[in-house]
Enzyme design. Structure first.
Site, PDB file in Angstrom:
ATOM      1  N   HIS A  70      16.614  32.127 -14.161  1.00 25.49           N
ATOM      2  CA  HIS A  70      17.286  31.271 -15.132  1.00 25.49           C
ATOM      3  C   HIS A  70      18.159  32.149 -16.022  1.00 25.49           C
ATOM      4  O   HIS A  70      17.897  33.352 -16.188  1.00 25.49           O
ATOM      5  CB  HIS A  70      16.268  30.505 -15.980  1.00 25.49           C
ATOM      6  CG  HIS A  70      15.592  29.395 -15.239  1.00 25.49           C
ATOM      7  ND1 HIS A  70      14.891  28.389 -15.867  1.00 25.49           N
ATOM      8  CD2 HIS A  70      15.533  29.119 -13.901  1.00 25.49           C
ATOM      9  CE1 HIS A  70      14.414  27.548 -14.961  1.00 25.49           C
ATOM     10  NE2 HIS A  70      14.779  27.968 -13.755  1.00 25.49           N
ATOM     11  N   GLU A  72      18.479  32.411 -19.225  1.00 27.49           N
ATOM     12  CA  GLU A  72      17.810  33.055 -20.353  1.00 27.49           C
ATOM     13  C   GLU A  72      16.987  34.256 -19.892  1.00 27.49           C
ATOM     14  O   GLU A  72      17.006  35.317 -20.521  1.00 27.49           O
ATOM     15  CB  GLU A  72      16.893  32.057 -21.078  1.00 27.49           C
ATOM     16  CG  GLU A  72      17.620  30.828 -21.623  1.00 27.49           C
ATOM     17  CD  GLU A  72      17.618  29.660 -20.650  1.00 27.49           C
ATOM     18  OE1 GLU A  72      17.729  29.890 -19.429  1.00 27.49           O
ATOM     19  OE2 GLU A  72      17.505  28.515 -21.124  1.00 27.49           O
ATOM     20  N   CYS A 100      13.845  25.988 -20.789  1.00 28.15           N
ATOM     21  CA  CYS A 100      12.711  25.342 -20.130  1.00 28.15           C
ATOM     22  C   CYS A 100      11.436  26.067 -20.578  1.00 28.15           C
ATOM     23  O   CYS A 100      11.499  27.112 -21.228  1.00 28.15           O
ATOM     24  CB  CYS A 100      12.876  25.421 -18.613  1.00 28.15           C
ATOM     25  SG  CYS A 100      12.578  27.060 -17.931  1.00 28.15           S
ATOM     26  N   CYS A 103      11.451  29.794 -19.754  1.00 32.24           N
ATOM     27  CA  CYS A 103      12.351  30.617 -20.569  1.00 32.24           C
ATOM     28  C   CYS A 103      11.858  30.723 -22.007  1.00 32.24           C
ATOM     29  O   CYS A 103      12.034  31.755 -22.663  1.00 32.24           O
ATOM     30  CB  CYS A 103      13.759  30.039 -20.507  1.00 32.24           C
ATOM     31  SG  CYS A 103      14.514  30.211 -18.874  1.00 32.24           S
TER      32      CYS A 103
HETATM   33 ZN   LIG Z   1      14.496  28.243 -17.833  1.00 32.40          ZN
END
Ligand SMILES: [Zn+2]
Length: 176
Positions: A70, A72, A100, A103
């Site tokens: 991801h 992040e 999410c 993250c």
């Molecule tokens: Zn994430």
């Protein structure tokens, strides 16, 4: 500008480089848009370290066959590698979309000070992403966790805590 998920740090005071929270967020959104055009997911993030260094991250889940890639997490990895540390105390994370749970937890583990996001989990859900569903996994009841049950298997105590015993008895350990 690099778009391969390994962006190098750039001085925060360089000409044309963002310097306010709104500017960093706008940059994260710009990265997300550009990433879509480079076979990535629609997510971008920036970590600004305590001393003002800027590290970018892109979503490369499908490109790298990495569910954890991801934006992040990628930005945090780039920041840690660039700074030579696993502790980002004093850093701020700017992301194109609400982090999410993974993250968010990664940010906690990295000791990030503060997080700013643009779009939210519901915007992501409307685009077909599971952010809202996964939040429900943590925030909801047992029925919401049926998608992936997690169970503790009973083992003898000494066997169960052996890794922690090894850890606490190892005087050479690096705590984090
Ligand atoms: Zn994430």
């Amino acid at each position: 500008m690099e778009t391969n998920g390994t962006a190098a740090p750039i001085p925060a005071n360089s000409p044309g480089v963002a310097s306010s929270p709104a500017d960093y967020l706008a940059r994260a959104v710009q990265l997300a848009v550009e990433n879509v055009r480079n076979e990535g997911g629609p997510f971008g993030a920036i970590v600004v370290s305590a001393d003002g260094r800027v590290f970018e991250g892109l979503n490369r889940v499908t490109a790298n066959l990495d569910p954890s890639a991801h934006a992040e997490v990628t930005a945090i990895r780039n920041a840690c590698q660039g700074l030579g540390t696993f502790d980002l105390t004093g850093a701020v994370l700017y992301t194109s979309c609400e982090p999410c749970p993974m993250c968010l937890a990664t940010s906690l583990w990295a000791r990030i000070d503060r997080v700013y996001f643009a779009a939210d989990r519901h915007d992501a859900a409307e685009a077909g992403f599971d952010d809202a569903v996964f939040y429900q996994y943590f925030e909801g009841g047992p029925a919401d966790r049926a998608v992936m049950p997690v169970a503790q298997e009973t083992l003898p105590t000494d066997q169960r805590i052996a890794p922690f015993t090894e850890w606490t008895q190892n005087s050479a350990r690096t705590e984090y």
